[in-house]
Design an enzyme around this catalytic site. Structure first.
Site, PDB file in Angstrom:
ATOM      1  N   MET A  99       2.916   4.298   3.745  1.00  0.00           N
ATOM      2  CA  MET A  99       3.740   3.162   4.157  1.00  0.00           C
ATOM      3  C   MET A  99       5.203   3.447   3.833  1.00  0.00           C
ATOM      4  O   MET A  99       5.547   3.728   2.684  1.00  0.00           O
ATOM      5  CB  MET A  99       3.307   1.896   3.410  1.00  0.00           C
ATOM      6  N   GLY A 187       7.559   0.816  -0.594  1.00  0.00           N
ATOM      7  CA  GLY A 187       7.154   2.163  -0.207  1.00  0.00           C
ATOM      8  C   GLY A 187       6.008   2.709  -1.029  1.00  0.00           C
ATOM      9  O   GLY A 187       6.072   2.733  -2.240  1.00  0.00           O
ATOM     10  N   SER A 188       4.925   3.163  -0.387  1.00  0.00           N
ATOM     11  CA  SER A 188       3.752   3.565  -1.142  1.00  0.00           C
ATOM     12  C   SER A 188       2.673   4.106  -0.211  1.00  0.00           C
ATOM     13  O   SER A 188       2.942   4.495   0.916  1.00  0.00           O
ATOM     14  CB  SER A 188       3.231   2.371  -1.927  1.00  0.00           C
ATOM     15  N   ARG A 189       1.426   4.087  -0.709  1.00  0.00           N
ATOM     16  CA  ARG A 189       0.330   4.683   0.050  1.00  0.00           C
ATOM     17  C   ARG A 189      -1.005   4.057  -0.350  1.00  0.00           C
ATOM     18  O   ARG A 189      -1.189   3.622  -1.488  1.00  0.00           O
ATOM     19  CB  ARG A 189       0.331   6.181  -0.245  1.00  0.00           C
TER      20      ARG A 189
END
Length: 230
Positions: A99, A187-189
């Site tokens: 993301m 922001g990440s995953r």
């Protein structure tokens, strides 16, 4: 759908305090300079947009595994689920959805079932698109057990910018496919570990919509899908 609804999306309550801070700073910036003030307006709009929480049309067919996050499929590979979940140490197919700061960051359950384990582990803040982020970064892992006893692991992973993982559910909760379970700020995953023998129905680089895009079908015998990029 009205044109207004295309651009104005509901905001998750988690974002209210941040938008309020951005607005206050924007007012102060206008007192210094109109140029700085308008930059603050842009930043405030972005903050609101970051915490948007639009409705999603989740498919209801039994056995469908949906994407837990908006973003891009950055990795599809074999990996062992996080050891803190207590799942068997067998390699499973892991699908990673990256993301960016422009994606919706509300996370949704990939499948219906009971949350049998939640495990938070502090860590580093590498770029979430990198493979080593799964092992080294701060993460929050969930194990969802379906009615047939099979388990799916879904892992929220902090990234280079992300510094806060939020989880809305607790161990023992029942959750529906596509139901909101968490959020990661800035922001990440998300990693999803498919049950043994289940193949992904998405490809690297494919755009995901949380709660809507089908990652896999437990009832399908189809082999892993291939795709072309144009």
């Amino acid at each position: 759908m009205r044109m207004r609804d295309t651009f104005l999306k509901p905001m998750h309550p988690e974002g209210r305090k941040f938008v309020a801070i951005f607005v206050v700073v924007t007012v102060l910036l206008f007192l210094i300079s109109s140029i700085l003030g308008w930059i603050g307006v842009g930043a405030s709009v972005w903050c609101y947009y970051f915490f948007r929480d639009p409705k999603r049309a989740t498919p209801t067919a039994e056995g469908l595994i949906v994407s837990p996050a908006d973003g891009i499929v950055s990795l599809i590979e074999k990996a062992v689920p996080p050891p803190e979940l207590g799942m068997p140490a067998d390699e499973l197919t892991r699908i990673s959805v990256f993301m960016s700061v422009f994606n919706c960051h509300v996370n949704r359950a990939p499948i219906a079932g009971e949350i049998t384990e939640i495990a938070y582990r502090p860590g580093k803040f590498f770029n979430a698109s990198l493979d080593k982020a799964s092992a080294d970064n701060e993460r929050n892992s969930l194990c969802i057990q379906m009615d047939d006893g099979r388990q799916i692991a879904v892992v929220q992973i902090a990234g280079l910018v992300a510094r806060r993982i939020v989880c809305f559910v607790a161990k023992g909760d029942k959750i529906a496919t596509g139901e909101r379970f968490g959020l990661i700020r800035f922001g990440s995953r998300l990693d999803v570990y498919l049950p043994e023998g289940v193949h992904p129905m998405v490809s690297l680089g494919q755009t995901m919509i949380a709660g809507e895009t089908v990652l896999a079908d437990l009832a399908s015998n189809e082999s892993a899908r291939m795709a072309r990029t144009d």
